[in-house]
Design a protein around this motif. Structure first.
Motif, PDB file in Angstrom:
ATOM      1  N   ASP A  92     -13.592  -1.149  -2.791  1.00  0.00           N
ATOM      2  CA  ASP A  92     -14.114  -2.354  -2.293  1.00  0.00           C
ATOM      3  C   ASP A  92     -15.663  -2.009  -1.269  1.00  0.00           C
ATOM      4  OD1 ASP A  92     -11.571  -4.299  -2.686  1.00  0.00           O
ATOM      5  OD2 ASP A  92     -10.804  -2.452  -1.443  1.00  0.00           O
ATOM      6  N   ARG A  93     -15.278  -1.081  -0.939  1.00  0.00           N
ATOM      7  CA  ARG A  93     -16.678  -0.923  -0.586  1.00  0.00           C
ATOM      8  C   ARG A  93     -17.063   0.492  -0.671  1.00  0.00           C
ATOM      9  NH1 ARG A  93     -16.005  -3.892   4.532  1.00  0.00           N
ATOM     10  NH2 ARG A  93     -15.637  -5.604   4.721  1.00  0.00           N
ATOM     11  N   ILE A  94     -18.850   0.821  -0.919  1.00  0.00           N
ATOM     12  CA  ILE A  94     -19.265   1.980  -0.924  1.00  0.00           C
ATOM     13  C   ILE A  94     -20.444   2.247  -0.282  1.00  0.00           C
ATOM     14  CG2 ILE A  94     -20.148   4.132  -2.424  1.00  0.00           C
ATOM     15  CD1 ILE A  94     -18.837   2.469  -4.781  1.00  0.00           C
ATOM     16  N   ALA A  95     -20.232   3.649   0.648  1.00  0.00           N
ATOM     17  CA  ALA A  95     -21.607   3.875   1.476  1.00  0.00           C
ATOM     18  C   ALA A  95     -21.945   4.878   0.755  1.00  0.00           C
ATOM     19  CB  ALA A  95     -20.701   3.875   2.708  1.00  0.00           C
ATOM     20  N   VAL A  96     -23.288   4.958   0.564  1.00  0.00           N
ATOM     21  CA  VAL A  96     -23.584   6.372   0.431  1.00  0.00           C
ATOM     22  C   VAL A  96     -25.297   6.599   0.724  1.00  0.00           C
ATOM     23  CG1 VAL A  96     -25.714   6.965  -2.098  1.00  0.00           C
ATOM     24  CG2 VAL A  96     -23.899   5.024  -2.373  1.00  0.00           C
ATOM     25  N   PHE A  97     -24.747   7.629   2.100  1.00  0.00           N
ATOM     26  CA  PHE A  97     -25.144   8.410   3.147  1.00  0.00           C
ATOM     27  C   PHE A  97     -26.415   9.229   2.492  1.00  0.00           C
ATOM     28  CE2 PHE A  97     -21.593   6.552   5.413  1.00  0.00           C
ATOM     29  CZ  PHE A  97     -21.987   5.504   5.564  1.00  0.00           C
ATOM     30  N   ASN A  98     -27.418   9.716   3.489  1.00  0.00           N
ATOM     31  CA  ASN A  98     -28.098  10.693   2.730  1.00  0.00           C
ATOM     32  C   ASN A  98     -28.264  11.464   4.451  1.00  0.00           C
ATOM     33  OD1 ASN A  98     -30.704  12.353   2.729  1.00  0.00           O
ATOM     34  ND2 ASN A  98     -32.002  10.983   3.537  1.00  0.00           N
ATOM     35  N   TYR A  99     -27.905  12.795   3.346  1.00  0.00           N
ATOM     36  CA  TYR A  99     -28.221  13.612   4.151  1.00  0.00           C
ATOM     37  C   TYR A  99     -29.566  14.207   5.051  1.00  0.00           C
ATOM     38  CZ  TYR A  99     -27.240  18.880   6.520  1.00  0.00           C
ATOM     39  OH  TYR A  99     -27.061  19.864   7.001  1.00  0.00           O
ATOM     40  N   ALA A 100     -28.783  13.613   6.462  1.00  0.00           N
ATOM     41  CA  ALA A 100     -30.874  14.778   7.904  1.00  0.00           C
ATOM     42  C   ALA A 100     -30.250  16.312   7.892  1.00  0.00           C
ATOM     43  CB  ALA A 100     -30.286  13.813   8.502  1.00  0.00           C
ATOM     44  N   HIS A 101     -30.680  16.970   7.546  1.00  0.00           N
ATOM     45  CA  HIS A 101     -30.609  18.590   8.106  1.00  0.00           C
ATOM     46  C   HIS A 101     -31.234  18.538   9.260  1.00  0.00           C
ATOM     47  CE1 HIS A 101     -29.517  22.343   7.596  1.00  0.00           C
ATOM     48  NE2 HIS A 101     -30.574  22.537   7.684  1.00  0.00           N
ATOM     49  N   VAL A 102     -30.224  18.466  10.510  1.00  0.00           N
ATOM     50  CA  VAL A 102     -31.388  18.909  11.675  1.00  0.00           C
ATOM     51  C   VAL A 102     -30.765  19.649  12.139  1.00  0.00           C
ATOM     52  CG1 VAL A 102     -32.329  16.600  11.455  1.00  0.00           C
ATOM     53  CG2 VAL A 102     -30.029  16.388  12.510  1.00  0.00           C
ATOM     54  N   PRO A 103     -30.796  20.795  12.401  1.00  0.00           N
ATOM     55  CA  PRO A 103     -29.560  21.939  12.864  1.00  0.00           C
ATOM     56  C   PRO A 103     -30.382  22.006  13.992  1.00  0.00           C
ATOM     57  CG  PRO A 103     -31.519  22.862  11.507  1.00  0.00           C
ATOM     58  CD  PRO A 103     -31.536  21.430  11.098  1.00  0.00           C
ATOM     59  N   TRP A 104     -31.548  21.657  14.386  1.00  0.00           N
ATOM     60  CA  TRP A 104     -32.053  21.473  15.908  1.00  0.00           C
ATOM     61  C   TRP A 104     -31.401  20.074  17.125  1.00  0.00           C
ATOM     62  CZ3 TRP A 104     -34.494  19.914  11.779  1.00  0.00           C
ATOM     63  CH2 TRP A 104     -35.546  18.517  12.246  1.00  0.00           C
ATOM     64  N   MET A 105     -30.891  19.471  16.216  1.00  0.00           N
ATOM     65  CA  MET A 105     -29.674  18.477  17.094  1.00  0.00           C
ATOM     66  C   MET A 105     -28.322  18.553  17.024  1.00  0.00           C
ATOM     67  SD  MET A 105     -31.890  15.699  15.831  1.00  0.00           S
ATOM     68  CE  MET A 105     -30.780  14.535  16.906  1.00  0.00           C
ATOM     69  N   LYS A 106     -27.794  19.575  15.976  1.00  0.00           N
ATOM     70  CA  LYS A 106     -26.702  20.000  15.383  1.00  0.00           C
ATOM     71  C   LYS A 106     -26.422  21.335  15.275  1.00  0.00           C
ATOM     72  CE  LYS A 106     -25.194  15.954  15.603  1.00  0.00           C
ATOM     73  NZ  LYS A 106     -24.314  15.419  16.981  1.00  0.00           N
ATOM     74  N   LYS A 107     -26.505  22.190  15.989  1.00  0.00           N
ATOM     75  CA  LYS A 107     -26.345  23.607  15.463  1.00  0.00           C
ATOM     76  C   LYS A 107     -25.358  23.750  14.346  1.00  0.00           C
ATOM     77  CE  LYS A 107     -28.869  24.154  19.228  1.00  0.00           C
ATOM     78  NZ  LYS A 107     -30.487  24.470  19.253  1.00  0.00           N
ATOM     79  N   HIS A 108     -24.167  23.748  14.334  1.00  0.00           N
ATOM     80  CA  HIS A 108     -23.261  24.066  13.161  1.00  0.00           C
ATOM     81  C   HIS A 108     -24.553  23.195  11.413  1.00  0.00           C
ATOM     82  CE1 HIS A 108     -22.517  19.666  13.867  1.00  0.00           C
ATOM     83  NE2 HIS A 108     -22.310  19.276  12.499  1.00  0.00           N
TER      84      HIS A 108
END
Length: 458
Positions: free
Chosen positions: A236-252
């Motif tokens: 019924d719904r679709i979300a299409v997100f843009n991957y933000a590569h922010v390793p300084w914020m999310k270490k993994h």
């Protein structure tokens, strides 16, 4: 056909807020204490016209780490740790319930994470029962849950459905096996199709699938196959997100090799292809990342100008008091926003002291409330009638927002916005850059006081 101008996207592609709140979360401060939050809870519960309730429960646990994830999550298989968290979540529910007037009804309820279905079916049933005993849930309430097909059983879904849940949101990201391996989320297409089949068999009213572009090894051709498969599944719904590569914020995110990511140009072409395919398949472009079938409540609400934005994204329930429970969750009550403690120990300690587990928040000024209204109308309705704003807020629009209108000149010249008869209208292409347009009405950015980092607008 939704026509997309890549050159305009490049021109306006810059960091900017998503406006799930205004002021945005970076402007919350620790000076806003649990005592101030309690004062606002009491005030809203003593007013004559009490809004309905929206409840959000944050269940942060996941079985495995997805390298792309930007959510507030905890990777664990320790069932005792999960049980302890649920115990304290119930304590928070009990504490909040003492301040909320009996009889206030819940119009919307959502479980997010993390992975709520990392709970087993018995734990799901138990928590639902506790919530239903604590609050009066409307019979037609929108009740949604985020799920992960990996490790999910039909019994998990049955527990949710039997407990009143009627909406499911599921992450897919990409059906390509090379992409899945690169981000540590192996989820074959047939697994997703099986879960969708169960969801429909059990009678859930709505299914949302999340896709993500910009991941390792994605190409226009490979992601087109994912989009085609998603259209075939027909959520019924679709979300299409843009991957933000922010390793300084999310270490993994350091586990993702940046050399494997598609180029900025390829990402734009992937986005262009995706929007064109989804709209050609009959989905309405709601705005930003979201698409919905014309018969879906989001599309209907947008056509009727009843759409709203909050921390759960686009919503059909404007005007509710949103109470978020669990670590990191955000509440929107009366004239304030608050965020809960981010660490389990601090969250537990506050509740042991019978104190609302607030880490930070903000109290809205009259200017904040006005600008929030304007930004919400622009982002949800794609139009703004100056006279309507003047009637609601007793201002002269052109005087109050003179600098905002002046900064709109480039948007008008580029065909993203039209101004006529004291009315702003966002064009089809402008919808894709709606965050940029809304930023013109942001008083913090306008005063150059906003130094926070945001994701890019496209």
């Amino acid at each position: 056909m939704f026509e997309i101008n890549i050159d305009l996207i490049k021109k306006y592609d810059k960091p900017g807020p998503r406006y799930t709140s205004y002021p945005t979360a970076p402007h919350f401060t620790e000076a806003f204490t649990s005592e101030k939050y309690l004062d606002e809870i009491i005030r809203t519960n003593n007013q004559a016209d009490q809004p309905e309730l929206s409840l959000y429960y944050h269940l942060p646990f996941c079985d495995t780490l997805c390298y792309f994830c930007g959510c507030n999550m905890i990777i664990t298989r320790n069932r005792d740790r999960i049980k302890e968290y649920i115990k304290y979540l119930k304590n928070e529910i009990d504490l909040l319930r003492t301040y909320i007037t009996t009889g206030r009804k819940v119009a919307q309820l959502h479980w997010g994470g993390g992975t709520p279905t990392h709970l087993n079916p018995d734990e799901i049933t138990d928590l639902i029962s506790f919530i239903n005993q604590s609050f009066e849930i409307k019979t037609d309430a929108e009740q949604g849950c985020e799920i992960d097909p990996r490790g999910l059983t039909k019994e998990h879904l049955a527990a949710l459905r039997n407990g009143g849940f009627n909406r499911i949101s599921m992450g897919v990201q990409d059906f390509n096996s090379d992409v899945q391996k690169a981000v540590n989320r192996v989820q074959p297409e047939d697994m997703t199709r099986q879960v969708v089949s169960w969801v429909r068999e059990l009678g859930f009213q709505s299914i949302n699938l999340d896709l993500m572009y910009g991941l390792p090894f994605q190409t226009i051709e490979s992601f087109e196959k994912t989009v085609d498969a998603t259209i075939n599944i027909s959520p019924d719904r679709i979300a299409v997100f843009n991957y933000a590569h922010v390793p300084w914020m999310k270490k993994h995110m350091n586990l993702i090799n940046p050399d494997d990511l598609p180029s900025a140009e390829d990402k734009l072409q992937i986005l262009k292809m995706t929007i064109e395919k989804l709209t050609s398949a009959g989905y309405d472009f709601i705005g930003m990342d979201h698409f919905a079938k014309p018969t879906d409540e989001l599309s209907i609400a947008q056509r009727e100008k009843k759409l709203y934005r909050n921390f759960q994204g686009y919503s059909t329930h404007a005007g509710t008091d949103l109470y978020g429970m669990g670590i990191t969750s955000i509440s929107q009550v009366g004239k304030c926003y608050v965020q809960n403690k981010k660490r389990e120990k601090e969250y537990f300690d506050s509740l042991n002291d019978q104190t609302l587990p607030i880490e930070r928040g903000v109290y809205l000024t009259d200017d904040d409330i006005l600008r929030r209204h304007v930004i919400t109308k622009v982002m949800c309705d794609f139009e703004l009638d100056f006279s309507d704003v003047e009637k609601s807020f007793k201002i002269e629009f052109e005087n109050y927002f003179g600098s905002s209108l002046e900064s709109m000149k480039d948007f008008i010249d580029d065909g993203l916005v039209k101004l006529s008869n004291r009315k702003l209208e966002v064009t089809q292409m402008g919808r894709l850059l709606i965050r940029n347009i809304a930023m013109n009405f942001d008083g913090y950015i306008e005063r150059k006081e906003d130094k926070a980092r945001y994701s890019r607008t496209v």
